[in-house]
Design an enzyme around this catalytic site. Structure first.
Site, short mmCIF file in Angstrom:
data_model
loop_
_atom_site.label_atom_id
_atom_site.label_comp_id
_atom_site.label_asym_id
_atom_site.label_seq_id
_atom_site.Cartn_x
_atom_site.Cartn_y
_atom_site.Cartn_z
N PRO A 21 0.86 -1.19 0.00
CG PRO A 21 0.12 -0.94 2.20
CD PRO A 21 0.88 -1.87 1.31
CG MET A 22 3.51 2.18 -2.02
SD MET A 22 4.44 1.84 -3.52
CE MET A 22 3.22 0.93 -4.49
CB VAL A 23 0.76 7.85 0.60
CG1 VAL A 23 -0.06 9.13 0.59
CG2 VAL A 23 0.87 7.28 2.00
CD GLN A 35 -2.26 -0.14 4.99
OE1 GLN A 35 -2.09 1.02 4.66
NE2 GLN A 35 -1.26 -0.98 5.26
CB CYS A 61 1.53 5.24 8.36
SG CYS A 61 1.75 6.88 7.61
CE LYS A 105 3.79 -2.48 5.38
NZ LYS A 105 3.86 -1.63 4.18
CG HIS A 165 8.53 -1.49 6.78
ND1 HIS A 165 8.01 -0.47 6.02
CD2 HIS A 165 9.87 -1.42 6.61
CE1 HIS A 165 8.98 0.19 5.42
NE2 HIS A 165 10.12 -0.37 5.77
N GLY A 205 10.46 -4.70 2.83
CA GLY A 205 11.70 -3.92 2.93
C GLY A 205 12.84 -4.52 2.16
CG ASN A 206 16.31 -4.14 2.74
OD1 ASN A 206 16.00 -2.97 2.93
ND2 ASN A 206 17.12 -4.81 3.55
#
Length: 368
Positions: free
Chosen positions: A40-42, A93, A122, A166, A194, A231-232
């Site tokens: 999920p990305m803003v 989400q 977040c 999350k 994360h 992550g990564n």
């Protein structure tokens, strides 16, 4: 209140509410045991980009973080997040810290998706101001009630849908494990971790602090439900290394997918015919084709094109740059078809010079 006190107070309630590990794995099987997860990305996890991700190997996708209060109370706000039958399996989400709002929003969303997830990751200022996201990690009693309320509402609204959470990590691995166990007891059926702390944040700062896969491995070993590593993940090789290092059941990518939406593919179909920048330009045109099918807001279109086509390439292609600016200035909620077609045509005419085979651009995206 201590973790022990929270556990004692909630023990009876959680015993009746908690899904068994078997039920969690049944849900995981029902959505195809997804390994490749779009984060999920803003402002950038809209349907068109999710469909692009699915066409490039993503097994399951998430909406951006949706405000639970707005979703629960406003029909016009809910209309900003339409559902499409092709966009499956889908996770909705939610962000918030009011158990009643989260329950109401989850009940409304659950019939239309495979799972509803609580954002406890977040790190942005808006989350700090509202007391939600990663700032819930230090409010254990409230967090527990939020998860319980969502899990109850989802079970009643759509028994086939799951309650997901999350989280981020603490510097203390044991504290992270205890947090994970707590949300598991409260009804979480699949947990995404994360591997950074709240202080390490997101966006451009993620490059300073690589995600700690050992922390994620510790959580995976402590739980009996699916655990997803976040992550990564910038290349397909990173996916293989992450799965081996964490033992996780899936990997989630956000920033990496925005730059190179094909990283879930073991090999891009045009990998041997195009260099990295050419593949990114090709992806930009492919994204715009999905926008023709699934409308996106002009600001989303502008951001995606700028993520896929780096600034040095834009500078050498003035026509594309001007069209992107024109789209970003639109005041309506969609990009006219004629303008989309013009931009697609211009992008297909981009030529990559021999001295620009690769660009190391900043990762300035906020993942939820």
């Amino acid at each position: 209140m201590s973790e022990c006190e929270i556990e004692c107070q909630g023990k009876d309630r959680d015993a009746a509410r908690e899904y068994s590990g078997a039920e969690a794995w049944e849900w995981f099987e029902s959505v195809g045991r997804p390994v490749y997860w779009l984060a999920p990305m803003v402002g950038q996890s809209e349907c068109a980009f999710r469909m692009l991700a699915r066409r490039n190997g993503a097994h399951i996708c998430s909406t951006e973080m949706i405000d639970a209060a707005g979703y629960a109370r406003s029909e016009s706000y809910r209309a900003q997040f339409p559902f499409h039958p092709e966009d499956r399996p889908l996770i909705v989400q939610l962000g918030g810290s009011n158990p009643a709002d989260l329950a109401a929003a989850a009940a409304l969303a659950a019939p239309h998706c495979a799972a509803v997830e609580l954002n406890v990751g977040c790190p942005q200022r808006c989350a700090k101001k509202g007391g939600y996201g990663a700032f819930l990690m230090e409010k254990r009693e409230l967090l527990a009630e939020c998860v319980r309320s969502m899990a109850d509402a989802i079970r009643k609204s759509n028994p086939k849908a799951a309650c997901l959470v999350k989280i981020r990590c603490f510097d203390d691995v044991a504290e992270t494990v205890e947090l994970a166990r707590m949300v598991r007891r409260c009804g979480c059926q699949c947990l995404t971790v994360h591997g950074r702390t709240r202080v390490q944040g997101g966006g451009k700062r993620t490059g300073r602090w690589p995600a700690n896969w050992e922390w994620i491995r510790a959580v995976k070993q402590a739980l009996d439900i699916p655990v997803i590593s976040n992550g990564n993940i910038r290349t397909h090789r990173d996916i293989e290394e992450c799965l081996a290092a964490t033992g996780a059941d899936g990997v989630m990518s956000g920033c990496g997918m925005l730059r190179r939406p094909w990283i879930f593919l073991p090999q891009h179909p045009y990998q041997h015919a195009m260099n990295d920048l050419q593949l990114r330009v090709h992806a930009a045109a492919e994204y715009l084709s999905t926008v023709e099918e699934f409308s996106s807001h002009p600001r989303q279109v502008s951001k995606h094109i700028q993520n896929m086509i780096p600034a040095p390439v834009m500078k050498q292609n003035d026509c594309v740059a001007k069209l992107v600016v024109k789209i970003s200035c639109l005041i309506n909620n969609h990009v006219p078809k004629e303008l989309l077609s013009e931009l697609i045509c211009s992008i297909k005419q981009i030529k990559i010079s021999d001295d620009m085979e690769h660009v190391d651009d900043d990762e300035d995206i906020a993942e939820s």
